[in-house]
Design a protein around this motif. Structure first.
Motif, PDB file in Angstrom:
ATOM      1  N   GLU A  92       5.663  -8.113  -0.567  1.00 28.92           N
ATOM      2  CA  GLU A  92       5.085  -7.110  -1.126  1.00 28.92           C
ATOM      3  C   GLU A  92       4.108  -6.280   0.192  1.00 28.92           C
ATOM      4  OE1 GLU A  92       1.879  -6.022  -4.111  1.00 28.92           O
ATOM      5  OE2 GLU A  92       3.730  -7.707  -5.384  1.00 28.92           O
ATOM      6  N   VAL A  93       4.253  -4.839   0.057  1.00 30.10           N
ATOM      7  CA  VAL A  93       3.154  -4.136   1.752  1.00 30.10           C
ATOM      8  C   VAL A  93       1.695  -4.464   0.889  1.00 30.10           C
ATOM      9  CG1 VAL A  93       2.897  -1.989   2.014  1.00 30.10           C
ATOM     10  CG2 VAL A  93       5.115  -2.928   1.680  1.00 30.10           C
ATOM     11  N   ALA A  94       0.788  -5.049   1.230  1.00 33.85           N
ATOM     12  CA  ALA A  94      -0.300  -5.202   1.223  1.00 33.85           C
ATOM     13  C   ALA A  94      -1.308  -3.895   1.608  1.00 33.85           C
ATOM     14  CB  ALA A  94      -1.153  -6.987   1.694  1.00 33.85           C
ATOM     15  N   LEU A  95      -0.546  -3.815   3.233  1.00 31.05           N
ATOM     16  CA  LEU A  95      -1.266  -3.330   3.544  1.00 31.05           C
ATOM     17  C   LEU A  95      -0.965  -1.704   4.950  1.00 31.05           C
ATOM     18  CD1 LEU A  95      -4.541  -2.819   4.691  1.00 31.05           C
ATOM     19  CD2 LEU A  95      -4.101  -4.518   7.127  1.00 31.05           C
ATOM     20  N   VAL A  96      -1.275  -1.134   5.524  1.00 26.90           N
ATOM     21  CA  VAL A  96      -0.421   0.408   6.329  1.00 26.90           C
ATOM     22  C   VAL A  96      -1.439   0.455   6.803  1.00 26.90           C
ATOM     23  CG1 VAL A  96       1.733   1.343   6.276  1.00 26.90           C
ATOM     24  CG2 VAL A  96       1.289   0.542   4.014  1.00 26.90           C
ATOM     25  N   GLU A  97      -0.923   0.813   8.080  1.00 29.68           N
ATOM     26  CA  GLU A  97      -2.200   1.417   9.403  1.00 29.68           C
ATOM     27  C   GLU A  97      -0.929   2.378   9.990  1.00 29.68           C
ATOM     28  OE1 GLU A  97      -4.878  -2.195  11.634  1.00 29.68           O
ATOM     29  OE2 GLU A  97      -3.155  -2.940  10.952  1.00 29.68           O
TER      30      GLU A  97
ATOM     31  N   VAL B 294       2.354  -2.430   9.077  1.00 27.18           N
ATOM     32  CA  VAL B 294       3.124  -2.921   7.661  1.00 27.18           C
ATOM     33  C   VAL B 294       2.696  -4.751   7.693  1.00 27.18           C
ATOM     34  CG1 VAL B 294       4.381  -3.125   6.078  1.00 27.18           C
ATOM     35  CG2 VAL B 294       4.730  -0.836   7.348  1.00 27.18           C
ATOM     36  N   HIS B 295       1.469  -4.356   6.461  1.00 23.95           N
ATOM     37  CA  HIS B 295       1.442  -5.805   7.099  1.00 23.95           C
ATOM     38  C   HIS B 295       1.856  -6.402   4.853  1.00 23.95           C
ATOM     39  CE1 HIS B 295      -2.228  -6.127   9.721  1.00 23.95           C
ATOM     40  NE2 HIS B 295      -1.684  -4.960   9.475  1.00 23.95           N
TER      41      HIS B 295
ATOM     42  N   ALA C 156       4.591   1.799   1.496  1.00 26.82           N
ATOM     43  CA  ALA C 156       3.336   2.455   0.583  1.00 26.82           C
ATOM     44  C   ALA C 156       3.011   1.317   0.235  1.00 26.82           C
ATOM     45  CB  ALA C 156       3.914   3.386  -0.196  1.00 26.82           C
ATOM     46  N   ARG C 157       1.906   0.934  -0.024  1.00 29.95           N
ATOM     47  CA  ARG C 157       1.604   0.426  -0.288  1.00 29.95           C
ATOM     48  C   ARG C 157       1.643  -0.221  -1.605  1.00 29.95           C
ATOM     49  NH1 ARG C 157      -4.065  -1.727  -2.392  1.00 29.95           N
ATOM     50  NH2 ARG C 157      -4.857   0.425  -2.593  1.00 29.95           N
ATOM     51  N   GLY C 158       2.162  -1.526  -1.776  1.00 28.79           N
ATOM     52  CA  GLY C 158       2.292  -2.158  -2.700  1.00 28.79           C
ATOM     53  C   GLY C 158       3.997  -1.985  -3.476  1.00 28.79           C
TER      54      GLY C 158
END
Ligand SMILES: Nc1ncnc2c1ncn2[C@@H]1O[C@H](COP(=O)(O)OP(=O)(O)O)[C@@H](O)[C@H]1O
Ligand SMILES: [Mg+2]
Length: 383
Positions: free
Chosen positions: A303-308, A316-317, A337-339
């Motif tokens: 799951e994408v937790a954070l995007v920088e 992409v975290h 995207a996040r989420g």
């Protein structure tokens, strides 16, 4: 110009602080070598020992084939730039820049020509009439750099000379310094804690941790084949991802098993590690991301937790099944995207493997597991 050779150099300060441990280093004539390491790892101490401002507790230093251990600093033909600029407060910028040349009796015209050229290179030619107290930190640092660059010593010693400058100026001067070095070919030891600066500038870099040398090599050699886990984690930004697991032999092949998640690996060098704990390292740009419907081999749902977003790319975290966190690189136009849920795959041929524990040395071809993960006497703990 001169070769610089350090042999088994140690520096123990009073109260037993071992700032430099058994450091041997050979800087070729005309080479630009960057000493890279975190704050407190002994970089400044190493330069001060070469400059003769401190005495090594053990070991020896040679410059241009001559042992200089007993030579006072002024006779060593070195130009050093200190971490905090040392300028003559009562002299103008111009006089500060010209000082060492005047002392050596260089003709006035040559001094002026040289000083102006360096002042232009460093972008301080409009400050020549000012006194040091009328300069900002970054301007003062550039004057200090200029004081060294107007000279043609056997060797330059630079101690984080760009660290107090803002990012754009730092990048600009970094490339100007590289150009300057390419033109003159004066042996240079350049100290920084900034791995990007080190990679960009160095012909070779030497990575230090807790006073001990970890690896010496060309920037991409170090990046592609870090000698141990410390170097792997320190060089590269964002840092390499690490997963600890066990090497398992099953179904006629080798697997890396991290709490039940298994990756088939083809690295022959892992064969002798079956049954041992190892650490898998993977750089953010080597992770492969795929949509949730494609199912590449050994992929994990994440799951994408954070995007920088950084413009041309994004970091992409990812949270992987609540078990690991990974950072991946995504192209700007394909940033999830996040989420979002996606699949992440670790290509085994891009993975690095290290022994678990300290010092976490790289598992190389035909490497044998060291008993208990430690091969040599315990080394300083470098994380
Ligand atoms: N004059 C000193 N006396 C005692 N300890 C020192 C002295 N100078 C540096 N140290 C210690 O030696 C270690 C290395 O310091 P330094 O060479 O300044 O590291 P770096 O430049 O890599 O940040 C640090 O632990 C520091 O606290
Ligand atoms: Mg320092």
């Amino acid at each position: 110009m001169a070769r610089v050779v350090l042999e088994h150099v140690e520096k123990v300060y009073p109260r037993g602080v071992r700032a430099v441990r058994d450091l041997s280093l050979d800087v070729a004539d005309g080479e630009l070598l960057v000493l890279l390491g975190p704050s407190g790892c002994g970089k400044t101490t190493t330069l001060r020992l070469i400059a003769g401002l401190d005495e090594p507790t053990r070991g020896s230093i040679a410059l241009g084939g001559r042992v200089i251990d007993r030579l006072p600093p002024k006779d060593r033909d070195l130009a050093m730039v200190f971490q905090t600029p040392a300028l003559y407060p009562h002299l103008t910028v111009l006089e500060n820049l010209a000082f060492s040349l005047r002392l050596r009796g260089v003709p006035r015209k040559a001094i002026r020509h040289n000083v102006l050229r360096i002042a232009r290179l460093l972008g301080i030619d409009d400050l020549l009439d000012r006194k040091p107290r009328q300069l900002s930190g970054g301007q003062g640092q550039r004057v200090a750099l200029g004081r060294a660059l107007v000279r043609r010593p056997a060797c330059y010693l630079f101690d984080e000379p760009l660290s107090s400058l803002d990012a754009r100026l730092r990048e600009h001067l970094r490339s100007e310094l590289k150009r300057f070095h390419q033109r003159l070919g004066i042996t240079t030891l350049y100290v920084t804690h900034d791995q990007e600066e080190a990679m960009a500038l160095a012909e070779r870099m030497a990575v230090l941790c807790d006073g001990a040398l970890q690896q010496v090599g060309r920037p991409l050699e170090v990046y592609d084949r870090p000698a141990n886990r410390f170097v792997a984690g320190f060089v590269g930004s964002p840092p390499m991802n690490f997963l600890e697991g066990t090497v398992v032999g099953a179904e006629g092949r080798l697997w890396f098993d991290a709490s039940g998640w298994r990756l088939a690996v083809g690295n022959a060098d892992l064969a002798s590690y079956a049954g041992h704990r190892v650490v898998l390292g993977i750089r953010p740009e080597d992770l492969r991301l795929a949509g949730p419907t494609e199912m590449p081999d050994g992929a994990m749902r994440a799951e994408v937790a954070l995007v920088e977003p950084l413009g041309d790319r994004a970091w992409v975290h990812l949270e992987v099944q609540g078990r690991f966190r990974l950072v991946a690189r995504a192209e700007a136009r394909h940033t999830p995207a996040r989420g979002a849920t996606l699949l992440v795959q670790i290509p085994w041929d891009r993975a690095h493997f290290f022994e678990a524990g300290q010092p976490g040395r790289r598992i190389a071809e035909a490497g044998q597991p060291s008993p208990g993960g430690l091969q040599e006497p315990p080394r300083p703990i470098c994380r």
